[in-house]
Design a protein around this motif. Structure first.
Motif, mmCIF file in Angstrom:
data_model
loop_
_atom_site.group_PDB
_atom_site.id
_atom_site.type_symbol
_atom_site.label_atom_id
_atom_site.label_comp_id
_atom_site.label_asym_id
_atom_site.label_seq_id
_atom_site.Cartn_x
_atom_site.Cartn_y
_atom_site.Cartn_z
ATOM 1 N N GLU A 13 111.763 3.498 56.878
ATOM 2 C CA GLU A 13 110.968 4.415 57.731
ATOM 3 C C GLU A 13 110.456 5.568 57.041
ATOM 4 O O GLU A 13 109.616 6.045 57.707
ATOM 5 C CB GLU A 13 111.979 4.651 58.697
ATOM 6 N N GLY A 14 111.012 5.910 55.738
ATOM 7 C CA GLY A 14 110.622 7.107 55.195
ATOM 8 C C GLY A 14 109.508 6.981 54.326
ATOM 9 O O GLY A 14 109.118 7.918 53.735
ATOM 10 N N LEU A 15 108.910 5.842 54.190
ATOM 11 C CA LEU A 15 107.944 5.538 53.222
ATOM 12 C C LEU A 15 106.593 5.555 53.885
ATOM 13 O O LEU A 15 106.390 4.969 54.929
ATOM 14 C CB LEU A 15 108.161 4.343 52.690
ATOM 15 N N HIS A 50 117.796 8.733 48.175
ATOM 16 C CA HIS A 50 116.963 9.840 48.329
ATOM 17 C C HIS A 50 116.978 10.276 49.940
ATOM 18 O O HIS A 50 116.857 9.581 50.812
ATOM 19 C CB HIS A 50 115.473 9.652 48.167
ATOM 20 N N GLN A 51 117.774 11.445 50.143
ATOM 21 C CA GLN A 51 118.060 12.061 51.589
ATOM 22 C C GLN A 51 116.979 12.693 52.132
ATOM 23 O O GLN A 51 115.920 13.083 51.691
ATOM 24 C CB GLN A 51 119.130 13.037 51.188
ATOM 25 N N PRO A 52 117.098 12.530 53.597
ATOM 26 C CA PRO A 52 115.831 13.055 54.385
ATOM 27 C C PRO A 52 115.586 14.645 54.059
ATOM 28 O O PRO A 52 114.358 15.060 54.133
ATOM 29 C CB PRO A 52 116.522 12.948 55.865
ATOM 30 N N ASN A 53 116.537 15.522 53.829
ATOM 31 C CA ASN A 53 116.124 16.678 53.446
ATOM 32 C C ASN A 53 115.895 17.068 51.906
ATOM 33 O O ASN A 53 115.402 18.098 51.879
ATOM 34 C CB ASN A 53 117.607 17.584 53.870
ATOM 35 N N ASP A 54 115.984 16.028 51.175
ATOM 36 C CA ASP A 54 115.183 16.254 49.760
ATOM 37 C C ASP A 54 113.780 16.404 49.886
ATOM 38 O O ASP A 54 113.202 15.933 50.878
ATOM 39 C CB ASP A 54 115.505 14.981 48.990
ATOM 40 N N PRO A 55 113.341 17.004 48.853
ATOM 41 C CA PRO A 55 111.676 17.129 48.925
ATOM 42 C C PRO A 55 110.934 15.648 48.775
ATOM 43 O O PRO A 55 111.705 14.885 48.359
ATOM 44 C CB PRO A 55 111.220 18.052 47.545
ATOM 45 N N PRO A 56 109.866 15.593 49.174
ATOM 46 C CA PRO A 56 109.215 14.317 49.115
ATOM 47 C C PRO A 56 109.053 13.666 47.806
ATOM 48 O O PRO A 56 108.882 14.479 46.710
ATOM 49 C CB PRO A 56 107.645 14.624 49.507
ATOM 50 N N LEU A 57 109.530 12.564 47.992
ATOM 51 C CA LEU A 57 109.614 11.817 46.166
ATOM 52 C C LEU A 57 108.555 10.598 46.243
ATOM 53 O O LEU A 57 108.371 9.699 46.983
ATOM 54 C CB LEU A 57 110.916 11.408 46.095
ATOM 55 N N ILE A 58 107.744 10.434 45.153
ATOM 56 C CA ILE A 58 107.162 9.234 44.857
ATOM 57 C C ILE A 58 108.065 8.210 44.229
ATOM 58 O O ILE A 58 108.454 8.672 43.078
ATOM 59 C CB ILE A 58 105.945 9.455 44.010
ATOM 60 N N LEU A 59 108.252 7.223 44.762
ATOM 61 C CA LEU A 59 109.321 6.163 44.009
ATOM 62 C C LEU A 59 108.608 5.433 42.972
ATOM 63 O O LEU A 59 107.486 5.453 42.789
ATOM 64 C CB LEU A 59 109.769 5.185 45.172
ATOM 65 N N GLY A 60 109.541 4.629 42.292
ATOM 66 C CA GLY A 60 108.923 3.462 41.474
ATOM 67 C C GLY A 60 109.293 3.971 39.794
ATOM 68 O O GLY A 60 108.937 5.089 39.520
ATOM 69 N N SER A 61 109.590 2.817 39.119
ATOM 70 C CA SER A 61 110.159 3.044 37.673
ATOM 71 C C SER A 61 109.187 2.514 36.884
ATOM 72 O O SER A 61 109.040 3.017 35.568
ATOM 73 C CB SER A 61 111.442 2.298 37.591
ATOM 74 N N ASP A 62 108.374 1.453 37.273
ATOM 75 C CA ASP A 62 107.660 0.585 36.258
ATOM 76 C C ASP A 62 106.229 0.801 36.473
ATOM 77 O O ASP A 62 105.847 0.912 37.526
ATOM 78 C CB ASP A 62 108.014 -0.874 36.503
#
Ligand SMILES: NC(=O)c1ccc[n+]([C@@H]2O[C@H](COP(=O)([O-])OP(=O)(O)OC[C@H]3O[C@@H](n4cnc5c(N)ncnc54)[C@H](OP(=O)(O)O)[C@@H]3O)[C@@H](O)[C@H]2O)c1
Length: 330
Positions: A13-15, A50-62
Motif C-alpha cells: 500500500e505504501g508503494l 521500511h517504516q511509515p515514518n521513515d523518509p520516502p525510499l526508492i526500492l530495488g537492488s538490481d
C-alpha cells in the motif's frame, strides 16, 4: 525522474510510481541511467522493514544501464560506460563476513526502481557484453548470493550431489545453473509440477514435489551439499537428506526465521551448517568471470514496465515465477 517510491504506509500500500527528485553523485559516486532493474524477495521484506515514518525510499537492488554523471575523484569509469550494478555496498575484499557498515542497495539507500540511481563508483561494474540488458538488470543480487553460498561457503566440487529446494526462486535457478556448470548432480524441489518440468528442461538431474515424500523421491541417494533458503517449510526435510559429514548452507528464510532441529542427529551426522549473505566486490568479479566462461544467463520469468510494479510484486509474493522478475526502464 520517475520512480517506484515507498512512503507513508507499510507493505504494498505504501508503494507508488511517481516523480522523484533526481540525485547528484557526490565524490566517489556515479549516477547510472537505468535500462533495466530486477526484483528480489528482499524487496518484499523491505516493504515491511521500511517504516511509515521513515523518509520516502526508492526500492530495488538490481539494475543495469549507462553512466550519465560522475562525481569528483572517480577514476576508471566515465559517462557513457555500460554498467551492471553490484548491490553489495561497503564490502570490497573477500572476508569471512561483511565488514561493519555493509549495506544492500535499496534499503537504507535509494535503489534501482527508478530512471536513475546513484551508487559508489566501485559498485558500477562493466556489463558483460554477452548478456542482454534484461539479463544484466536482474542478475546481480541473486547471482552474487548464489556464488558465495555455493563456492565460498559450500565448497562445491564436480561430482557432488547437490540439493536445492524451492527451485522457482530467483536465487535457486542460478544455484542450479552454477552447480551444473561445475559438474555436480543437481536435485531440486518445487511445489509446482510445472516448475519441476521446467527445471528439468533447464538442466536439473531430478526434480520432485516439495510437499511429497523426499526419501521416496531420492531413492536413498544422499546429498553432499544442500542450499536451503526456503526456511522452516523445508529445512528439516533437507537436513534429513544430507550424507554424514555433508554441508548445508542457508542465506534465506522465506517461510520464517526459526527452525527446530534434533541436535543428537546433527552431531552424530557430523554435519556442517553455514550461514551466508550476499558477497564481496571481489566475489562479484569472480562470479561475472564464472558466468561469462560458462555462458550462463539468468532465467527471466517476466519483465514489466516500471509503472506496472504492482503486478510484478504480486507475482513474486504469490511465488508464481520461475527465475527472475524485472523492470524495463529506459
Ligand atoms: N542473505 C542474503 O544475502 C540473501 C540474498 C538473496 C536472497 N535471500 C533470501 O533468500 C530467499 C530466496 O530469495 P529469492 O529472491 O530467490 O526468492 P523468491 O524468488 O521469492 O523464491 C522463493 C521460493 O521459495 C519457495 N517457497 C516459498 N514458500 C515455500 C513454502 N511454503 N514451501 C516450499 N517452498 C517455498 C518457492 O519455490 P517453488 O515456487 O518452486 O515452490 C519460491 O519460488 C528469500 O528469503 C530472500 O530474502 C537472502
Amino acid at each position: 525522474m520517475k520512480a517506484v517510491v515507498h512512503a507513508g504506509k507499510t507493505g504494498l500500500e505504501g508503494l507508488t510510481y511517481r516523480e522523484f527528485e533526481e540525485i547528484e553523485p557526490k565524490a566517489g559516486e556515479v549516477r547510472v541511467k537505468l535500462k533495466t532493474a530486477g526484483l528480489n524477495h528482499r524487496d518484499l521484506f523491505s516493504l515491511v522493514r521500511h517504516q511509515p515514518n521513515d523518509p520516502p525510499l526508492i526500492l530495488g537492488s538490481d539494475g543495469a544501464g549507462i553512466v550519465d554523471a560522475v562525481g569528483d575523484g572517480v577514476e576508471g569509469i566515465k559517462v557513457g560506460d555500460e554498467v551492471i550494478i553490484n548491490p553489495s555496498l561497503g564490502w570490497k575484499e573477500n572476508s569471512d563476513a561483511p565488514p561493519p557498515g555493509f549495506e544492500i542497495l535499496g534499503l537504507p539507500f535509494h535503489g534501482t526502481f527508478a530512471e536513475k540511481v546513484v551508487v559508489p563508483a566501485e559498485n558500477a561494474v562493466k556489463k558483460p557484453a554477452y548478456l542482454t540488458w534484461e539479463e544484466a538488470g536482474v542478475l546481480s543480487l541473486a547471482a552474487l548470493t548464489a556464488y558465495r553460498a555455493l563456492f565460498t561457503r559450500g565448497k562445491i566440487k564436480a561430482g557432488m550431489n547437490v540439493l536445492i529446494p524451492g527451485i522457482g526462486g530467483g536465487v535457486a535457478t542460478l544455484l542450479m545453473q552454477f552447480a551444473k556448470a561445475v559438474g555436480a548432480t543437481v536435485y531440486v524441489t518445487s511445489r509446482s509440477k510445472d516448475k519441476c518440468e521446467k527445471a528439468l528442461e533447464l538442466g536439473a538431474d531430478k526434480a520432485f514435489d516439495s510437499n511429497g515424500d523426499w526419501n521416496e523421491a531420492l531413492e536413498g541417494v544422499k546429498m553432499d551439499l544442500i542450499i536451503d533458503c526456503v526456511g522452516p517449510a523445508t529445512f528439516n526435510q533437507s537436513l534429513a537428506q544430507l550424507r554424514q559429514g555433508g554441508t548445508i548452507v542457508t542465506f534465506g528464510s522465506s517461510t520464517g526465521d526459526e527452525v527446530q532441529i534434533n541436535l543428537r542427529s546433527f552431531f552424530y551426522g557430523q554435519f556442517n551448517f553455514y550461514g551466508s549473505t550476499m558477497g564481496s566486490g571481489e566475489e562479484y568479479i569472480e562470479m561475472l568471470q564464472f558466468i561469462e566462461k560458462h555462458q550462463i544467463r539468468p532465467v527471466i520469468d517476466q519483465m514489466y514496465p516500471l509503472e506496472q510494479f504492482d503486478q510484478a510484486f504480486d507475482r513474486l509474493e504469490k511465488a508464481e515465477q520461475l527465475g527472475k522478475l524485472g523492470f524495463l526502464i529506459g
